[in-house]
Design a protein around this motif. Sequence first.
Motif, PDB file in Angstrom:
ATOM      1  N   GLN A  58      63.218  27.920 133.939  1.00  0.00           N
ATOM      2  CA  GLN A  58      63.376  28.987 132.946  1.00  0.00           C
ATOM      3  C   GLN A  58      62.036  29.322 132.301  1.00  0.00           C
ATOM      4  OE1 GLN A  58      66.378  27.435 130.244  1.00  0.00           O
ATOM      5  NE2 GLN A  58      67.824  28.978 130.973  1.00  0.00           N
ATOM      6  N   ARG A  59      61.320  28.296 131.901  1.00  0.00           N
ATOM      7  CA  ARG A  59      60.034  28.515 131.238  1.00  0.00           C
ATOM      8  C   ARG A  59      59.067  29.247 132.164  1.00  0.00           C
ATOM      9  NH1 ARG A  59      56.907  25.539 126.920  1.00  0.00           N
ATOM     10  NH2 ARG A  59      54.777  26.272 127.232  1.00  0.00           N
ATOM     11  N   ARG A  60      59.004  28.829 133.418  1.00  0.00           N
ATOM     12  CA  ARG A  60      58.086  29.478 134.355  1.00  0.00           C
ATOM     13  C   ARG A  60      58.497  30.922 134.625  1.00  0.00           C
ATOM     14  NH1 ARG A  60      53.311  28.258 134.438  1.00  0.00           N
ATOM     15  NH2 ARG A  60      52.953  28.494 136.663  1.00  0.00           N
ATOM     16  N   ALA A  61      59.790  31.196 134.650  1.00  0.00           N
ATOM     17  CA  ALA A  61      60.250  32.575 134.841  1.00  0.00           C
ATOM     18  C   ALA A  61      59.824  33.449 133.667  1.00  0.00           C
ATOM     19  CB  ALA A  61      61.770  32.603 135.014  1.00  0.00           C
ATOM     20  N   VAL A  62      59.948  32.915 132.466  1.00  0.00           N
ATOM     21  CA  VAL A  62      59.530  33.672 131.274  1.00  0.00           C
ATOM     22  C   VAL A  62      58.021  33.896 131.299  1.00  0.00           C
ATOM     23  CG1 VAL A  62      59.312  33.543 128.760  1.00  0.00           C
ATOM     24  CG2 VAL A  62      61.461  32.936 129.855  1.00  0.00           C
ATOM     25  N   GLU A  63      57.267  32.869 131.610  1.00  0.00           N
ATOM     26  CA  GLU A  63      55.812  33.020 131.671  1.00  0.00           C
ATOM     27  C   GLU A  63      55.424  34.062 132.717  1.00  0.00           C
ATOM     28  OE1 GLU A  63      54.670  28.503 130.198  1.00  0.00           O
ATOM     29  OE2 GLU A  63      54.717  28.936 132.338  1.00  0.00           O
ATOM     30  N   ALA A  64      56.075  34.015 133.858  1.00  0.00           N
ATOM     31  CA  ALA A  64      55.796  35.005 134.911  1.00  0.00           C
ATOM     32  C   ALA A  64      56.127  36.414 134.424  1.00  0.00           C
ATOM     33  CB  ALA A  64      56.601  34.672 136.168  1.00  0.00           C
ATOM     34  N   ALA A  65      57.252  36.572 133.763  1.00  0.00           N
ATOM     35  CA  ALA A  65      57.666  37.896 133.284  1.00  0.00           C
ATOM     36  C   ALA A  65      56.686  38.460 132.268  1.00  0.00           C
ATOM     37  CB  ALA A  65      59.073  37.805 132.684  1.00  0.00           C
ATOM     38  N   TYR A  66      56.297  37.648 131.304  1.00  0.00           N
ATOM     39  CA  TYR A  66      55.347  38.112 130.291  1.00  0.00           C
ATOM     40  C   TYR A  66      53.998  38.461 130.918  1.00  0.00           C
ATOM     41  CZ  TYR A  66      58.015  37.530 126.001  1.00  0.00           C
ATOM     42  OH  TYR A  66      58.924  37.688 124.988  1.00  0.00           O
ATOM     43  N   ARG A  67      53.557  37.639 131.843  1.00  0.00           N
ATOM     44  CA  ARG A  67      52.260  37.892 132.482  1.00  0.00           C
ATOM     45  C   ARG A  67      52.311  39.131 133.361  1.00  0.00           C
ATOM     46  NH1 ARG A  67      51.002  31.497 133.636  1.00  0.00           N
ATOM     47  NH2 ARG A  67      49.667  31.185 131.819  1.00  0.00           N
ATOM     48  N   LEU A  68      53.386  39.301 134.094  1.00  0.00           N
ATOM     49  CA  LEU A  68      53.529  40.487 134.936  1.00  0.00           C
ATOM     50  C   LEU A  68      53.576  41.747 134.085  1.00  0.00           C
ATOM     51  CD1 LEU A  68      53.956  41.762 137.722  1.00  0.00           C
ATOM     52  CD2 LEU A  68      56.415  41.352 137.418  1.00  0.00           C
ATOM     53  N   ALA A  69      54.342  41.704 133.003  1.00  0.00           N
ATOM     54  CA  ALA A  69      54.435  42.869 132.111  1.00  0.00           C
ATOM     55  C   ALA A  69      53.075  43.229 131.533  1.00  0.00           C
ATOM     56  CB  ALA A  69      55.441  42.585 130.989  1.00  0.00           C
ATOM     57  N   GLU A  70      52.326  42.225 131.093  1.00  0.00           N
ATOM     58  CA  GLU A  70      51.008  42.492 130.509  1.00  0.00           C
ATOM     59  C   GLU A  70      50.026  43.004 131.563  1.00  0.00           C
ATOM     60  OE1 GLU A  70      48.102  43.078 127.714  1.00  0.00           O
ATOM     61  OE2 GLU A  70      50.264  42.799 127.452  1.00  0.00           O
ATOM     62  N   THR A  71      50.103  42.464 132.751  1.00  0.00           N
ATOM     63  CA  THR A  71      49.232  42.925 133.844  1.00  0.00           C
ATOM     64  C   THR A  71      49.514  44.392 134.147  1.00  0.00           C
ATOM     65  OG1 THR A  71      49.089  40.701 134.768  1.00  0.00           O
ATOM     66  CG2 THR A  71      48.585  42.534 136.251  1.00  0.00           C
ATOM     67  N   TRP A  72      50.783  44.760 134.251  1.00  0.00           N
ATOM     68  CA  TRP A  72      51.143  46.156 134.506  1.00  0.00           C
ATOM     69  C   TRP A  72      50.753  47.038 133.325  1.00  0.00           C
ATOM     70  CZ3 TRP A  72      56.603  45.067 136.910  1.00  0.00           C
ATOM     71  CH2 TRP A  72      56.449  44.861 138.284  1.00  0.00           C
ATOM     72  N   ARG A  73      50.968  46.549 132.126  1.00  0.00           N
ATOM     73  CA  ARG A  73      50.615  47.318 130.915  1.00  0.00           C
ATOM     74  C   ARG A  73      49.138  47.683 130.954  1.00  0.00           C
ATOM     75  NH1 ARG A  73      52.552  43.796 127.539  1.00  0.00           N
ATOM     76  NH2 ARG A  73      54.662  44.584 127.648  1.00  0.00           N
ATOM     77  N   ARG A  74      48.305  46.708 131.251  1.00  0.00           N
ATOM     78  CA  ARG A  74      46.858  46.953 131.284  1.00  0.00           C
ATOM     79  C   ARG A  74      46.479  47.865 132.447  1.00  0.00           C
ATOM     80  NH1 ARG A  74      43.990  41.217 129.533  1.00  0.00           N
ATOM     81  NH2 ARG A  74      45.164  40.990 127.585  1.00  0.00           N
ATOM     82  N   ALA A  75      47.101  47.680 133.570  1.00  0.00           N
ATOM     83  CA  ALA A  75      46.781  48.516 134.732  1.00  0.00           C
ATOM     84  C   ALA A  75      47.178  49.982 134.490  1.00  0.00           C
ATOM     85  CB  ALA A  75      47.481  47.979 135.978  1.00  0.00           C
TER      86      ALA A  75
END
Length: 164
Positions: free
Chosen positions: A144-161
Amino acid sequence: CWIAHLVGDAHQPCHAGSLYMEDVFSEADGDRGANRILVKQGRNMHALWDQLLGDEFSLNGSRKRIAEITGDDELVAAGKQAVAIKEGLNPQTWLAESRALSAKNVYAPEVLESLQRVARGLVAEPEPIDLPEAYLKNAGRVAQRRAVEAAYRLAETWRRALKK
């Protein structure tokens, strides 16, 4: 979709290395990310970890898991922290974290003890491991924790891109 898949995989502990143990996994690729470790709770250790958040897609099931995770303040904080740390958006960081979690949580003492029976010549080949409830509960929490970390990181990566 493919980028999201890769980000998720980089956060999955079984995707960040393999176990090498003399007289147990003699192949050059070791246990192939826990694919060669049989467990009584499923086909193998890798498949078990892959299925900790659910083994098939359903919209209602996904909504339920999302509600559980977003309602957990500790998990939400972990997601925010994952983005905020130094190099938090670097895929090498994700893989290093996953590798460390693999050594501690996937290849826990109860798993290694079972495999060492082969290395010591007590049995000819690894037997399916009956994972204790505490192992499975911890694994679910790590997933669960890794899924949340992945989601937040993916969202931020897309946000910046997308800002560019």
